[in-house]
Design an enzyme around this catalytic site. Sequence first.
Site, PDB file in Angstrom:
ATOM      1  N   MET A  94       0.853  -1.189   0.000  1.00  0.00           N
ATOM      2  CA  MET A  94       0.000   0.000   0.000  1.00  0.00           C
ATOM      3  C   MET A  94       0.882   1.229   0.000  1.00  0.00           C
ATOM      4  SD  MET A  94      -2.943   1.431   0.111  1.00  0.00           S
ATOM      5  CE  MET A  94      -3.967   0.021   0.505  1.00  0.00           C
ATOM      6  N   CYS A  95       0.544   2.190  -0.829  1.00  0.00           N
ATOM      7  CA  CYS A  95       1.312   3.419  -0.895  1.00  0.00           C
ATOM      8  C   CYS A  95       0.373   4.588  -1.149  1.00  0.00           C
ATOM      9  CB  CYS A  95       2.345   3.363  -2.024  1.00  0.00           C
ATOM     10  SG  CYS A  95       3.546   2.020  -1.848  1.00  0.00           S
TER      11      CYS A  95
END
Length: 637
Positions: free
Chosen positions: A1-2
């Site tokens: 996740m970014c």
Amino acid sequence: MCGICCVVDLSLKPGLDDVLTHSAIRHLKRRGPNSSFQLTKTASSHGYQCLFSGHVLHLRGQLTLQPLQDEYNNVFLWNGEVFGGVNVGAMDNDTRIMFHHLSSCNSESGILSLLESVRGPWAFIYYQASSHCLWFGRDFMGRRSLLWQFNHDLQKAMCLTSVNIPLSESDSEWQEVPASGIFRIDLKACVSTKSVHLYSYPWKHNSTQNFTQKHTLSFDLPQISKDLPAIVQLSMNIPGMCLTAPVAPMNRAIPGALSGLPHSLGSSNTATLEDLQIHLGNEHRKALAHQLINVLSEAVRKRVLYLQRDRIITLPEAKIAERKANVAILFSGGIDSMVLAALSDRHVPLEEPIDLLNVAFMMKKLNGPKGSTSKLNKQKKKQATETCHEDGPINGSEVNDLCAFNVPDRITGRAGLKELEALNPSRIWNFVEINVTAEELKEMREQRISHLVLPLCTVLDDSIGCAVWFASRGIGMRTNHGEPKLYSTVAKVVLTGIGADEQLAGYSRHRVRFQTAGLEALIEELSMELGRISSRNLGRDDRVIGDHGKEARFPFLDEDVVSFLNSLPIWDKADLTLPRGIGEKLILRLAAKELGLASSCVLPKRAMQFGSRIAKMENHKEKASDQCSRLQTLSIE
């Protein structure tokens, strides 16, 4: 996740480095708390510059700062997981692998071929220096959020971001990037025309697949263009190239008479485990149930094992409950979350706990007016005392407070916990009771949740967005290890059952559609459900869960799971001539029974907003599709 972001400047005015406010950076950094980096690429001779901002949640391989830049000045931002299609070693970082492959592509077809091969959720932004082009988009299902915003101010002509972030005044609202294809911008051409020209590359199904349906997927250019400002032009790429969809098209066949398969349970309105056992007596349905178990188990395996794990430290038996979970499940005790829990138990190392996150919103207090000692009120309190907290005694003065959270999903959640403990008593199952008051709901909606739900804005989006935000935050009481204690999950991966209802006719509207218009209409409804899941659900849920520095993973939307379910005729997946609790999601209920689950196999579908009782806290006259006034005011920190 970014958290990823790119601002396109077509003016070369100074100050682009400061265009992202501190508040904007905070919103992005919540998604990626492990590293943050910002990079500006300027092409002075061609009149444009781009600001790239990357914020990483470290889950796999070596921690890799984003944005990545190579020797050819290409720049890459990646918010995704490669679960298949592209080889990523156990110790590799998939961002680096994807960037390496993209940098090696010297044609449009090469980029398309790479992206269509990826199995897993993704959103990306890729600056290709040699062609002065910016590529971006979301995966076929739209499992990762990506928003765009356009501005007449050429210094901020376009912004792409994972989450709604506060910028200065702009000419257009944030919108979700359609998941119906990927897009390319020729930045050099944009400077000369002083406008933004988007070229689309839509998804299509493989035309060799033998199914009765159109093979080119819906990519409504006029509809998408209608929602864009005048400075933006959208057109199909000139060669007419497409990406091949990673899932099989839906089987629209209408089955004939199915001899030997029961189609009615007589006058019974209540489904039982015995009813399921009857259907398991049919070898065809039993075989399909086991095929679903196999493909879904593999989807769960990849999602619970592909993450960074700390070395397990052996704890004394007395402190075994202090072990930390790496995986959490949004858990109501319903069929979807129960199957995910049972399959996670197969693959999560036994020494690791699994966190079951169960959210409840405060109901009206049980006590009546002051001085009321009515017999009915006493009976309610007595019943609440007995059912509210079976795990241990509670203080009489706390009965009202605790039982105000005794919502339907809490009751089924506790029952589901007992089934899981019976299924594997050696596993540490952390049942986390997350209780939300009206005051906390109002406060956190204003401070955090509003901007995450937007650009979606209905009453339903508000209810589900708030419920998922509090559930995935994972702060509550762990109630099944002796005395209840405060607990906060540290799991970075959150499994959710979204996608099961959309594919297996789980919603009540599916039954109504079938009863009023027949089987063909039901098939059309399910096709529409799957086609719009990116815009109705997934972007919102990704933004909401990601706000806690956690990653949402959706096993029911794994490409192989979707392809398997799409390959089946509707009657092999659901039989809506049967009662609620068995007919909808029939194949999943049969699979659950084969996994050893019990009463949860025949629980009727209950939507999260009703099971958690958040829908009861607001204006009861609202409709789910109404614009939600509570989402209109954003709190910009």
